[in-house]
Scaffold this motif. Structure first.
Motif, mmCIF file in Angstrom:
data_model
loop_
_atom_site.group_PDB
_atom_site.id
_atom_site.type_symbol
_atom_site.label_atom_id
_atom_site.label_comp_id
_atom_site.label_asym_id
_atom_site.label_seq_id
_atom_site.Cartn_x
_atom_site.Cartn_y
_atom_site.Cartn_z
ATOM 1 N N ASP A 196 0.855 -1.188 0.000
ATOM 2 C CA ASP A 196 0.000 0.000 0.000
ATOM 3 C C ASP A 196 0.893 1.240 0.000
ATOM 4 O O ASP A 196 1.467 1.606 1.031
ATOM 5 N N CYS A 197 1.042 1.878 -1.164
ATOM 6 C CA CYS A 197 1.983 2.991 -1.324
ATOM 7 C C CYS A 197 1.382 4.312 -0.862
ATOM 8 O O CYS A 197 0.167 4.503 -0.879
ATOM 9 N N GLN A 198 2.261 5.240 -0.480
ATOM 10 C CA GLN A 198 1.803 6.578 -0.116
ATOM 11 C C GLN A 198 1.408 7.342 -1.383
ATOM 12 O O GLN A 198 1.853 7.015 -2.481
ATOM 13 N N PRO A 199 0.570 8.385 -1.249
ATOM 14 C CA PRO A 199 0.174 9.175 -2.417
ATOM 15 C C PRO A 199 1.297 10.114 -2.860
ATOM 16 O O PRO A 199 1.291 11.313 -2.583
ATOM 17 N N SER A 200 2.285 9.550 -3.518
ATOM 18 C CA SER A 200 3.471 10.301 -3.937
ATOM 19 C C SER A 200 4.210 9.451 -4.952
ATOM 20 O O SER A 200 4.046 8.235 -4.991
ATOM 21 N N LEU A 201 5.036 10.083 -5.773
ATOM 22 C CA LEU A 201 5.878 9.330 -6.699
ATOM 23 C C LEU A 201 7.348 9.456 -6.309
ATOM 24 O O LEU A 201 8.238 9.439 -7.153
ATOM 25 N N GLY A 202 7.598 9.567 -4.995
ATOM 26 C CA GLY A 202 8.954 9.725 -4.479
ATOM 27 C C GLY A 202 9.692 8.404 -4.374
ATOM 28 O O GLY A 202 9.289 7.369 -4.932
ATOM 29 N N LEU A 203 10.766 8.420 -3.604
ATOM 30 C CA LEU A 203 11.680 7.283 -3.522
ATOM 31 C C LEU A 203 11.038 6.052 -2.887
ATOM 32 O O LEU A 203 11.369 4.914 -3.242
ATOM 33 N N LEU A 204 10.102 6.251 -1.963
ATOM 34 C CA LEU A 204 9.424 5.099 -1.372
ATOM 35 C C LEU A 204 8.589 4.370 -2.418
ATOM 36 O O LEU A 204 8.609 3.143 -2.507
ATOM 37 N N THR A 205 7.850 5.126 -3.214
ATOM 38 C CA THR A 205 7.034 4.508 -4.261
ATOM 39 C C THR A 205 7.910 3.833 -5.304
ATOM 40 O O THR A 205 7.586 2.737 -5.791
ATOM 41 N N VAL A 206 9.047 4.437 -5.645
ATOM 42 C CA VAL A 206 9.985 3.815 -6.585
ATOM 43 C C VAL A 206 10.504 2.495 -5.999
ATOM 44 O O VAL A 206 10.642 1.503 -6.714
#
Length: 281
Positions: free
Chosen positions: A150-160
């Motif tokens: 379950d990803c955070q609403p962002s396209l940052g390093l965590l989502t990558v």
């Protein structure tokens, strides 16, 4: 007479998911949308529970510092000493010790809390910073059939990191025009990760959420989604209902909170559809 879907077409007849004789290795699926409020966490929790009802062992990875998936599965994120943050940042932390059982049978949780927000900054200086989550999940992959991130609403390093670890992506998307506009940036990010980090990554599908068939706007956007994604759009549409927030308050999936409700049936059908498409074993 066959049931009609939200687009006015007959629903496909889906086979009952076959029983599994053994478990693992897991197929990892990232639930991603950089826009908030699209039903991403609700879909993660309820899809996990529905897959588990069909005999699949599931790990939910809460990868959002808000800890919504943890709270939704009955874990208080603020009272945890060991979370996904420790697993990412401390090489001595044991992922096995961080994983918790939940009240949903066959569903385990790798929880998160606000500590995870620091990882975005700290990972910048790590070697192979995009691969940290993947290397940790490999240690427990054989225990599960499906791992849902379950990803955070962002396209940052965590989502990558989530995309680098995943085999597939499910994009929950509300039937609203502004949600539709955000998808182009998301698919561009997925393409870049596929090209540079994870060639095996694929989009498993787009699932329309919070759909209200009474509004012309929602029906028009669903039609646009169908044009844009074609076969990638799941037939199953998750309709807006007060039962989802009620289940969240009760800290359990809708499949157990209101097992006969149409929302529970929708997530069971989504699980069937995912399995039938080969997106889950």
């Amino acid at each position: 007479m066959r049931e009609i879907n939200a687009l006015g077409r007959p629903l496909s007849t889906l086979p009952e998911p076959p029983a599994l004789s053994e478990h693992g290795p897991a197929r990892i699926i990232a639930m991603v949308n950089q826009k908030g409020g699209v039903g991403k966490t609700t879909s993660t929790i309820n899809l996990a529970a529905a897959l588990a009802e069909y005999g699949r062992t599931v790990l939910v990875v809460d990868f959002d510092p808000q800890g919504a998936a943890s709270a939704g599965l009955g874990v208080s994120p603020h009272e945890l000493d060991l979370t996904v943050y420790n697993v990412l940042m401390d090489r001595h932390a044991d992922i096995e010790e961080a994983i918790l059982p939940t009240s949903a049978p066959n569903v385990d949780l790798l929880p998160a809390n606000i500590d995870l927000s620091a990882a975005e900054v700290q990972l910048v200086n790590e070697v192979a910073r995009e691969q940290v989550l993947a290397s940790q999940l490999r240690k427990v992959s054989d225990r599960y059939d499906v791992i849902l991130i379950d990803c955070q609403p962002s396209l940052g390093l965590l989502t990558v990191n989530a995309l680098a670890a995943a085999h597939g992506v499910i994009i929950p998307l509300t039937a609203e025009f502004f949600a539709l506009r955000a998808v182009a940036l998301l698919t561009e990010t997925i393409d870049k990760v596929q090209e540079r980090i994870n060639p095996a990554l694929q989009i498993d599908g787009v699932v329309a959420t919070m759909y209200d068939q009474r509004t012309l706007h929602a029906r028009e956007v669903l039609g646009r989604l169908d044009e844009a994604f074609g076969d990638k759009l799941f037939e199953t549409v998750i309709r807006r209902t007060v039962k989802f927030p009620d289940a969240t308050v009760a800290a359990e999936p809708i499949t157990s909170f209101a097992p006969q409700h149409a929302g529970a049936a929708a997530y069971r059908r989504l699980a069937q559809e995912l399995i039938a498409r080969g997106g889950a074993p």
